[in-house]
Design an enzyme around this catalytic site. Structure first.
Site, short mmCIF file in Angstrom:
data_model
loop_
_atom_site.label_atom_id
_atom_site.label_comp_id
_atom_site.label_asym_id
_atom_site.label_seq_id
_atom_site.Cartn_x
_atom_site.Cartn_y
_atom_site.Cartn_z
N LEU A 97 56.71 26.65 -87.21
CA LEU A 97 57.44 26.89 -88.47
C LEU A 97 58.79 26.18 -88.51
O LEU A 97 59.65 26.50 -89.32
CB LEU A 97 57.65 28.39 -88.67
CG LEU A 97 56.38 29.23 -88.74
CD1 LEU A 97 56.71 30.68 -89.03
CD2 LEU A 97 55.42 28.68 -89.79
N ALA A 101 64.17 23.32 -85.43
CA ALA A 101 64.97 22.53 -86.37
C ALA A 101 65.87 23.43 -87.20
O ALA A 101 67.04 23.10 -87.44
CB ALA A 101 64.06 21.72 -87.29
N ASP A 143 61.03 18.12 -89.91
CA ASP A 143 61.45 19.52 -89.79
C ASP A 143 62.93 19.70 -90.13
O ASP A 143 63.30 20.59 -90.90
CB ASP A 143 61.21 20.04 -88.36
CG ASP A 143 59.76 20.32 -88.07
OD1 ASP A 143 58.90 19.89 -88.86
OD2 ASP A 143 59.47 20.97 -87.05
O1 PMV Z 1 55.65 22.76 -84.32
P1 PMV Z 1 56.86 22.36 -85.08
O2 PMV Z 1 57.33 23.37 -86.07
O3 PMV Z 1 57.97 21.91 -84.17
O4 PMV Z 1 56.44 21.07 -85.97
C1 PMV Z 1 56.15 19.84 -85.33
C2 PMV Z 1 55.69 18.81 -86.33
C3 PMV Z 1 55.18 17.50 -85.67
O5 PMV Z 1 54.70 16.66 -86.73
C4 PMV Z 1 54.04 17.76 -84.71
C5 PMV Z 1 56.29 16.78 -84.92
C6 PMV Z 1 57.31 16.08 -85.80
O6 PMV Z 1 58.41 15.82 -85.29
O7 PMV Z 1 57.01 15.74 -86.95
#
Ligand code: PMV
Length: 313
Positions: A97, A101, A143
């Site tokens: 989610l 970030a 993010d």
């Molecule tokens: O899992 P999360 O919320 O950190 O999302 C990561 C999203 C990715 O596309 C896998 C990595 C990115 O930096 O875009």
């Protein structure tokens, strides 16, 4: 005392592919991470009071310390500057989610306020991107962009390192979604690296999947703006299938996706890094949303019932 917040997000199209310059679509959700930062005499003391999946804080602790140091450097400050940092808010620390970030944006804003730096949103976003590197290795930036600005966005990373392409997407109206949590903490950095390695090792399998991801994002953009939610759901289902093919889904994610589809969700897919973490189901209308919520509850999974397209600046 300085305060700051950053929004959580769901990726509707293109996670992982977006790291490699394929466009993605993200929506902020109306849950945020909040931070309070106060100058201290010694050390960087972090008090993390977020509701988290079991083991989340332990798994992320070292990355969190590195992230704060990276952000201070990006603000041209001493990376060891002593602070007391409190982290809380309504966004749970579930993987997928954008919680890391959101916390980076919240902390960057709180430091900016505490030191009277008056940093612009653009600067906060780029500082948080530096912080994200500690959690994601080679993040796309999708993010921290969602956490900083909110809203629904089309995002395309500039692989050469220059300006990313970020455009707002206007929905006809906010749409109900249900986020299901597997309860499993995932390591985004390891997931991102795994995809990059497999892509390098098997270009004949991966290149066509990356092309498909691009077509899905383009079609998803059109369908979202046209308010064609059935189409958006079908495309999300397709997106889940290619995420399975690149090896980032899991047994629990597939189970939650199945449960949501059985309740007639318009579409369902994993969201974020995968390998655990969360999935998202498109459930327009309170009734459909309620059915999916009840099914997740019945199966013993935690969930967030919210909407896309609500947080806009
Ligand atoms: O899992 P999360 O919320 O950190 O999302 C990561 C999203 C990715 O596309 C896998 C990595 C990115 O930096 O875009």
């Amino acid at each position: 005392m300085g305060k700051g917040s950053g929004y959580g997000k769901v990726i509707l199209f293109g996670e992982h592919f977006v790291v490699h310059g394929i466009p993605g679509i993200v929506s902020a959700i109306d849950s945020s991470t909040d931070a309070i930062v106060t100058k201290a005499v010694k050390g960087q003391n972090v008090k993390d009071e977020r509701k988290t999946a079991k083991g989340y804080s332990e798994e992320k602790r070292l990355q969190q310390i590195e992230s704060i140091e990276r952000m201070l450097k990006a603000m041209d400050l001493d990376p060891r500057l002593p602070f007391d940092i409190w982290i809380g808010g309504t966004l749970p620390g579930f993987s997928g989610l954008g919680a890391s970030a959101a916390s980076s944006v919240a902390i960057a804003r709180a430091i900016s306020e505490e030191l009277g730096l008056n940093l612009s949103n653009e600067k906060i976003n780029s500082v948080a991107y530096e912080g994200e590197k500690a959690y994601a290795g080679n993040p796309s930036g999708i993010d921290n962009t969602a956490a900083t600005y909110g809203g629904v966005m089309w995002f395309k990373k500039n692989p050469a390192g220059g300006q990313d392409l970020v455009e707002r997407i206007k929905l006809k109206k906010p749409v109900e979604i249900v986020i299901g949590s597997t309860g499993k903490v995932a390591n985004t950095k390891a997931m991102v690296e795994g995809v990059a390695e497999r892509k390098k090792a098997s270009p004949a399998k991966y290149n066509p999947l990356f092309k498909q991801a691009e077509s899905l994002a383009v079609a998803g953009h059109k369908a979202l703006e046209a308010g064609d939610l059935k189409k958006v759901g079908d495309l999300m289902n397709e997106n889940h299938r290619i995420l399975q093919e690149i090896g980032v889904s899991s047994k629990e994610l597939d189970l939650l996706v199945d449960i949501a589809r059985k309740q007639s969700a318009f579409g369902a897919k994993l969201t974020g890094g995968g390998g655990g973490g969360c999935m998202v189901a498109l459930t327009p209308g309170k009734d459909l949303q309620g059915k999916v919520v009840s099914a997740f509850k019945g199966a013993g999974y935690e969930y967030i019932a919210t909407k896309i397209g609500v947080v806009t600046y």
